[in-house]
Design a protein around this motif. Sequence first.
Motif, PDB file in Angstrom:
ATOM      1  N   TRP A 197       0.831  -1.210   0.000  1.00 38.33           N
ATOM      2  CA  TRP A 197       0.000   0.000   0.000  1.00 38.33           C
ATOM      3  C   TRP A 197       0.862   1.254   0.000  1.00 38.33           C
ATOM      4  O   TRP A 197       0.571   2.224  -0.706  1.00 38.33           O
ATOM      5  CB  TRP A 197      -0.911  -0.014   1.228  1.00 38.33           C
ATOM      6  CG  TRP A 197      -1.689   1.260   1.381  1.00 38.33           C
ATOM      7  CD1 TRP A 197      -2.816   1.618   0.710  1.00 38.33           C
ATOM      8  CD2 TRP A 197      -1.372   2.361   2.256  1.00 38.33           C
ATOM      9  NE1 TRP A 197      -3.225   2.872   1.112  1.00 38.33           N
ATOM     10  CE2 TRP A 197      -2.362   3.338   2.056  1.00 38.33           C
ATOM     11  CE3 TRP A 197      -0.353   2.589   3.182  1.00 38.33           C
ATOM     12  CZ2 TRP A 197      -2.362   4.541   2.759  1.00 38.33           C
ATOM     13  CZ3 TRP A 197      -0.350   3.784   3.881  1.00 38.33           C
ATOM     14  CH2 TRP A 197      -1.340   4.748   3.670  1.00 38.33           C
ATOM     15  N   TRP A 198       1.927   1.263   0.773  1.00 44.94           N
ATOM     16  CA  TRP A 198       2.829   2.423   0.891  1.00 44.94           C
ATOM     17  C   TRP A 198       3.397   2.825  -0.468  1.00 44.94           C
ATOM     18  O   TRP A 198       3.599   4.008  -0.737  1.00 44.94           O
ATOM     19  CB  TRP A 198       3.949   2.069   1.860  1.00 44.94           C
ATOM     20  CG  TRP A 198       4.937   3.165   2.163  1.00 44.94           C
ATOM     21  CD1 TRP A 198       6.205   3.277   1.687  1.00 44.94           C
ATOM     22  CD2 TRP A 198       4.755   4.284   3.043  1.00 44.94           C
ATOM     23  NE1 TRP A 198       6.825   4.387   2.202  1.00 44.94           N
ATOM     24  CE2 TRP A 198       5.951   5.021   3.040  1.00 44.94           C
ATOM     25  CE3 TRP A 198       3.698   4.713   3.829  1.00 44.94           C
ATOM     26  CZ2 TRP A 198       6.116   6.179   3.792  1.00 44.94           C
ATOM     27  CZ3 TRP A 198       3.862   5.877   4.578  1.00 44.94           C
ATOM     28  CH2 TRP A 198       5.052   6.596   4.554  1.00 44.94           C
ATOM     29  N   ASN A 199       3.642   1.828  -1.309  1.00 48.42           N
ATOM     30  CA  ASN A 199       4.223   2.093  -2.628  1.00 48.42           C
ATOM     31  C   ASN A 199       3.174   2.264  -3.725  1.00 48.42           C
ATOM     32  O   ASN A 199       3.529   2.482  -4.889  1.00 48.42           O
ATOM     33  CB  ASN A 199       5.183   0.966  -3.015  1.00 48.42           C
ATOM     34  CG  ASN A 199       6.435   0.974  -2.156  1.00 48.42           C
ATOM     35  OD1 ASN A 199       7.032   2.023  -1.938  1.00 48.42           O
ATOM     36  ND2 ASN A 199       6.832  -0.182  -1.641  1.00 48.42           N
ATOM     37  N   SER A 200       1.888   2.158  -3.352  1.00 49.85           N
ATOM     38  CA  SER A 200       0.821   2.415  -4.312  1.00 49.85           C
ATOM     39  C   SER A 200       0.623   3.919  -4.458  1.00 49.85           C
ATOM     40  O   SER A 200       1.179   4.725  -3.690  1.00 49.85           O
ATOM     41  CB  SER A 200      -0.477   1.753  -3.847  1.00 49.85           C
ATOM     42  OG  SER A 200      -0.969   2.407  -2.678  1.00 49.85           O
ATOM     43  N   ASP A 201      -0.172   4.317  -5.424  1.00 52.37           N
ATOM     44  CA  ASP A 201      -0.437   5.746  -5.617  1.00 52.37           C
ATOM     45  C   ASP A 201      -1.104   6.350  -4.387  1.00 52.37           C
ATOM     46  O   ASP A 201      -0.761   7.465  -3.964  1.00 52.37           O
ATOM     47  CB  ASP A 201      -1.321   5.944  -6.854  1.00 52.37           C
ATOM     48  CG  ASP A 201      -0.587   5.627  -8.149  1.00 52.37           C
ATOM     49  OD1 ASP A 201       0.658   5.618  -8.128  1.00 52.37           O
ATOM     50  OD2 ASP A 201      -1.263   5.390  -9.170  1.00 52.37           O
ATOM     51  N   ASP A 202      -2.069   5.606  -3.797  1.00 53.79           N
ATOM     52  CA  ASP A 202      -2.742   6.111  -2.594  1.00 53.79           C
ATOM     53  C   ASP A 202      -1.760   6.252  -1.437  1.00 53.79           C
ATOM     54  O   ASP A 202      -1.794   7.229  -0.690  1.00 53.79           O
ATOM     55  CB  ASP A 202      -3.881   5.165  -2.196  1.00 53.79           C
ATOM     56  CG  ASP A 202      -5.061   5.256  -3.147  1.00 53.79           C
ATOM     57  OD1 ASP A 202      -5.121   6.240  -3.907  1.00 53.79           O
ATOM     58  OD2 ASP A 202      -5.902   4.336  -3.127  1.00 53.79           O
ATOM     59  N   GLY A 203      -0.893   5.248  -1.276  1.00 55.53           N
ATOM     60  CA  GLY A 203       0.087   5.288  -0.201  1.00 55.53           C
ATOM     61  C   GLY A 203       1.078   6.429  -0.352  1.00 55.53           C
ATOM     62  O   GLY A 203       1.430   7.106   0.630  1.00 55.53           O
ATOM     63  N   LYS A 204       1.532   6.663  -1.575  1.00 59.05           N
ATOM     64  CA  LYS A 204       2.481   7.757  -1.804  1.00 59.05           C
ATOM     65  C   LYS A 204       1.850   9.107  -1.475  1.00 59.05           C
ATOM     66  O   LYS A 204       2.510   9.984  -0.903  1.00 59.05           O
ATOM     67  CB  LYS A 204       2.951   7.724  -3.254  1.00 59.05           C
ATOM     68  CG  LYS A 204       3.857   6.549  -3.588  1.00 59.05           C
ATOM     69  CD  LYS A 204       4.239   6.530  -5.058  1.00 59.05           C
ATOM     70  CE  LYS A 204       5.123   5.326  -5.376  1.00 59.05           C
ATOM     71  NZ  LYS A 204       5.462   5.243  -6.815  1.00 59.05           N
TER      72      LYS A 204
END
Length: 360
Positions: free
Chosen positions: A300-307
């Motif tokens: 999740w952290w590296n997804s668009d939302d996470g970023k």
Amino acid sequence: MIRFIPVSEINDPLTIALGLSGGSGTGKTFTALRVARGMAQKMTGKHGAPIGYVDTENKRALHYKAAFPEMHHFDFTAINEAGDLVGFGPERWIEVIDAAEAAQMPVLIMDSFSHAWEGVGGVLDLHAQVLDRLVQQAQARANGRYEVDPAKFSQLAWAEVKPRYRRLIDRIVRAKTNIIICTRAKPVMQQGFGDKAKNARKTKTRREDVPWDPASDGDLMFEMTAMIILDPIAPGCPVHQIKVADQFKGLFDRRKPMSEETGAAMAEWAAGQGGANAQKETMDHAREQARAGTDAFTAWWNSDDGKAARPVVRPIMDEIKALCADADAAAAVSDDVPFGRSDEDHGDQHDGADQVREAA
């Protein structure tokens, strides 16, 4: 008549009670004035909005009168104009809050509120006076027939004094003006040295990672909207965040001194504006991802939302790390094994038991 009001009809701004505690040289007074300026200007929409300042420390706040000309100062002393000792009892502080509201001060700074606890006529002094009276009364009743133990009357003395102090705390919580409470802090006695040093004595309100104790009632900090203990290593910086709601965690950077921006952002939250609630939702979503384990959170952290969420989530990364570790540990336990032990653990235990039997 009791009436429950739909929240959609309640539009009055909330009020803030911010607690700042610290030892000498931590920047309590200057920091309180900066934060108060931001609050007052945002609340009123006016540059130079008044700041009420209750000064118990020999007019120390006047050192900053050139930098803060909007300050309205009250010299709060233990001796009145007639020369009588009146002390810093709870009722006098309530009068101060009443006067600030009557003067329509958007922000009131009370510095140092430690006098209400340990000053002349403060709670500890009142307790000692009541205890002395109760012991004398008991000794008169004993009339020399038996020895009176003063310790047995301490709780009775507290029962007489604490309600007076509690009324003051309730007055602070229900104040119609924003309040910044400054208290002194004292070093906690340490045991051990270097990296192994820790607080020598635990209490219900003392955190193991905070080597400072506010000179006030231990429960006061939990009545604050936010409670910060400043540290000499970084004056003005919110190093020890004792009580900070998610809505404010993005405001308090341990590496950056609190400022007018801090006060303005808190005032925005109180008025129902700003993005504080959205930030809390983002933090809660990050916690849910962390509860699925390190791999899930990393994805999740590296997804668009996470970023996009990273700036909001970074203030709670220690909590996120702990949640991930707990989830990873739980995932490593097999449901088929009782007591959370793996087959390999059982083998080790049997081997150890066999070795004990062989040794016997």
